[in-house]
Design a protein around this motif. Structure first.
Motif, PDB file in Angstrom:
ATOM      1  N   ASP A  23      51.694 -62.351  60.733  1.00  0.00           N
ATOM      2  CA  ASP A  23      51.992 -60.743  60.318  1.00  0.00           C
ATOM      3  C   ASP A  23      53.273 -60.878  59.393  1.00  0.00           C
ATOM      4  N   LYS A  24      54.314 -61.696  59.374  1.00  0.00           N
ATOM      5  CA  LYS A  24      55.268 -61.720  58.954  1.00  0.00           C
ATOM      6  C   LYS A  24      54.918 -62.057  57.507  1.00  0.00           C
ATOM      7  N   LYS A  25      53.913 -63.330  57.273  1.00  0.00           N
ATOM      8  CA  LYS A  25      53.487 -63.869  56.145  1.00  0.00           C
ATOM      9  C   LYS A  25      52.694 -62.943  55.329  1.00  0.00           C
ATOM     10  N   GLU A  26      51.707 -62.119  56.150  1.00  0.00           N
ATOM     11  CA  GLU A  26      50.885 -61.171  55.751  1.00  0.00           C
ATOM     12  C   GLU A  26      51.838 -60.211  54.807  1.00  0.00           C
ATOM     13  N   LYS A  27      52.970 -59.700  55.445  1.00  0.00           N
ATOM     14  CA  LYS A  27      53.716 -58.676  54.965  1.00  0.00           C
ATOM     15  C   LYS A  27      54.377 -59.157  53.587  1.00  0.00           C
ATOM     16  N   ILE A  28      54.810 -60.297  53.638  1.00  0.00           N
ATOM     17  CA  ILE A  28      55.474 -61.082  52.395  1.00  0.00           C
ATOM     18  C   ILE A  28      54.390 -61.087  51.644  1.00  0.00           C
ATOM     19  N   TYR A  29      53.307 -61.821  51.690  1.00  0.00           N
ATOM     20  CA  TYR A  29      52.253 -61.831  50.632  1.00  0.00           C
ATOM     21  C   TYR A  29      51.947 -60.511  49.931  1.00  0.00           C
ATOM     22  N   GLN A  30      51.821 -59.439  50.799  1.00  0.00           N
ATOM     23  CA  GLN A  30      51.156 -58.222  50.024  1.00  0.00           C
ATOM     24  C   GLN A  30      52.347 -57.592  49.394  1.00  0.00           C
ATOM     25  N   GLU A  31      53.455 -57.744  49.775  1.00  0.00           N
ATOM     26  CA  GLU A  31      54.589 -56.990  49.047  1.00  0.00           C
ATOM     27  C   GLU A  31      54.913 -57.699  47.762  1.00  0.00           C
ATOM     28  N   SER A  36      45.966 -60.902  50.467  1.00  0.00           N
ATOM     29  CA  SER A  36      46.037 -61.018  51.937  1.00  0.00           C
ATOM     30  C   SER A  36      46.357 -62.340  52.364  1.00  0.00           C
TER      31      SER A  36
END
Length: 627
Positions: A23-31, A36
């Motif tokens: 979830d943390k990685k997902e948030k970083i990659y999206q921002e 995704s």
């Protein structure tokens, strides 16, 4: 808690930690990158990967002989690569012993063998590059065929830029790295031959060089190759987004300007370009770390190598010729492991590019249209719908709400029929089912009492011409846009057709006349001129069934009346189907079919519907009041 419960609890905690990390990685990659992370790291299906490799290998089959011959020649050159090293060692030994004549003879042999090997490599690369060029051509041809033969519904939710990126960038990557992988295998054999020979001469010095080479390889396997696939997938995903927006902004240039949304489009491009540079920075950081550690390993190796060589020479454990040979060819020890690590890296890049190509080439992912084998010799133009139901699929191939619900009607040959109804009633869907842009879920669509699914492509698509509300005009001349449907049409025929739709004055007013280029999507023409050109194209094609889907919506009243007169004259030899929001344009049709909520509510002439169909009556009255 029992032992099993404790084990289950530990697994759940571990899974929770992994999910939190994802979830943390997902948030970083999206921002940071706009893609995704979960999608990038998703493991590919092994069965799917095997199918992809089988498909890609089949594409290389046409050049299989030349690839095998070139590869065998390179392997042969690699096997005998130790010969120059042996000659170089002997040359240095003769120099240290003062055997000048032997040294001169040997250097000529050394140069002659080296020249033959270099020329052989150049010849091999020459033929490999020619073979790769042919492979690129064949694959591109196959992809172009696949795209044009694919089901229309495959493009419904597809990013055009993504398709173009796969055809251009990923195809080049796949072929380029496919050749690099072959060369790497040969280079590894080359290094192995040299290392085996060197190890026989001086096992201790060879082991030092091998040890540092192994350390470098382990580092690259653990660090670099671990991130290569993720980085490559991320770059492809971002490039697809940029290509998609660029493609849409060029194709929709007129609307971008008229809607005054240039800043919104630029903002999106700026955002995607920011994702791109963030990804480039991250990739550069990883590359820099890799280079620093690799250089540190090489410096340490050189320090140990030169120190040990000095000790061995002092103690007469090796000759100066052997030392010179090791000094000149020490790169083989380093390169062996470097090639092994970069081989994995390049295979990953090749496989990622290949998998993306397979997304188009694989029939299960990008299905092609399948036609029947029946023909109709003398097409009369009768169209019939029998209990036809249809619903569009979403991105996951799940059917949505029903658009047509058991629709039945008949259009007799050489009749003009209007299909009317409010927006979203299913009128355009009916039109799309006739030439099989989509296939009905149940029921039958018939042409001259033959199920359209049983007809071959030439018969079905040759019998039906559709002029849409927003026709596509190719970025070619007036003449080419018309001749695309009739290659042998003369200039006189083109002008005659243009006169029928009041387009001749537009053509003749241009300096280049019929040869005037029309720009991307026909940007050189107004909306009405584009519709008239599309109607002219349909008339020149002379199909038995002519369908006009809001084809006169962009025309003024005078031009619309003139086009309607042209259409009415066509009834003598053609079946004409018209869809129009303005009911006043179709009141003269032989029959009107009123659609509401995906069902046929009523059929008949205008006067009959005014008497018997309240919905039609209300719609007509509302329109008249608005006018």
């Amino acid at each position: 808690m029992t032992k099993e419960e404790k084990k289950q609890a530990r697994l759940e905690k571990k899974q929770a930690r992994l999910e939190k990390k994802l979830d943390k990685k997902e948030k970083i990659y999206q921002e940071k990158y706009g893609v995704s992370y979960r999608k990038l790291v998703k493991k590919s299906d092994k069965k799917e990967s095997k199918q992809n490799k089988k498909l890609l290998n089949s594409l290389l089959r046409s050049e299989k002989k030349i690839i095998i011959i070139c590869s065998c020649c390179m392997v042969l050159l690699s096997i005998i690569s130790f010969v120059p090293a042996y000659l170089f060692q002997r040359y240095n030994t003769y120099l240290t012993l003062g055997s000048w004549d032997d040294a001169i003879k040997l250097i000529f042999i050394y140069i002659a063998i080296g020249l033959v090997m270099e020329l052989s490599e150049i010849a091999i690369y020459f033929f490999l590059r020619r073979a790769s060029g042919r492979i690129v051509r064949n694959i591109r041809n196959k992809m172009n065929e696949k795209i044009l033969n694919a089901k229309y519904e495959s493009f419904k939710l597809l990013n055009t830029g993504e398709v173009l990126n796969k055809i251009q960038s990923n195809l080049s990557q796949y072929i380029d790295y496919w050749i690099k992988v072959i060369l790497k295998y040969c280079a590894i054999i080359d290094c192995l031959g040299m290392i085996i020979y060197s190890t026989i001469i001086s096992p201790f010095i060879a082991s030092i060089l091998l040890g540092f080479g192994l350390a470098r390889w382990i580092f690259n396997i653990i660090y670099e190759n671990k991130v290569t696939k993720l980085v490559r997938k991320r770059e492809n995903a971002i490039s697809d987004k940029i290509a998609g927006v660029n493609n849409e902004s060029v194709r929709g240039m007129q609307d971008v300007k008229l809607l005054n949304v240039k800043n919104i489009v630029l903002e999106k491009l700026y955002k995607y370009n920011e994702y791109k540079i963030n990804a480039a920075y991250d990739s550069n950081n990883k590359t820099t770390i890799t280079q620093l550690i690799n250089n540190l390993i090489v410096l340490t190796r050189n320090l140990v190598f030169f120190s040990m060589v000095a000790i061995f020479l002092r103690d007469n454990m090796v000759t100066l010729g052997t030392v010179m040979m090791f000094f000149s060819y020490r790169g083989s020890f380093e390169n062996l492991f470097w090639y092994l690590s970069t081989l994995k890296n390049q295979k990953v890049i090749r496989d990622v590019a290949g998998d993306r190509l397979c997304e188009i080439l694989d029939d299960s992912k990008f299905p092609v249209e399948v036609f029947g084998d029946k023909t109709i010799k003398n097409i009369k133009g009768k169209i019939e719908f029998k209990n036809v139901s249809f619903a569009y699929s979403d991105q996951k191939d799940k059917k949505g709400n029903i658009v047509l619900d058991k629709v039945s009607f008949v259009v007799e040959p050489n009749k003009c029929v209007g299909i009317v109804g409010e927006s979203g009633a299913g009128k355009t869907t009916i039109i799309n089912l006739i030439p099989r842009l989509y296939d009905c879920d149940s029921g039958k669509v018939l042409l001259d009492n033959k199920d359209v699914k049983t007809l071959n492509e030439e018969t079905l698509r040759g019998a039906v011409s559709v002029v849409s509300q927003n026709p596509y005009i190719f970025n070619i001349s007036f003449a080419e846009n018309l001749r695309i449907v009739k290659k042998d049409a003369t200039d006189e025929e083109l002008i005659d057709i243009a006169k029928k739709v009041n387009l001749d004055s537009v053509i003749l007013a241009r300096e280049e006349g019929l040869e005037t280029k029309l720009g991307e999507g026909g940007l050189q023409l107004s909306g009405g001129q584009r519709q008239r050109l599309a109607i002219a194209r349909a008339l020149l094609r002379d199909s038995k069934v002519l369908i006009f889907d809001e084809a006169t919506s962009a025309l003024d009243n005078e031009n619309q009346r003139e086009i309607q007169e042209v259409i009415s004259k066509l009834q003598a030899d053609h079946t004409v189907i018209i869809i129009a929001h303005r009911l006043s344009t179709i009141v003269g049709c032989d029959k009107l079919i009123f659609i509401n909520g995906g069902k046929v509510i009523a059929e008949g002439t205008h006067s009959e519907l005014m008497k018997n169909c309240k919905e039609y009556n209300d719609l007509y009255k509302i329109e008249n009041k608005m006018e």
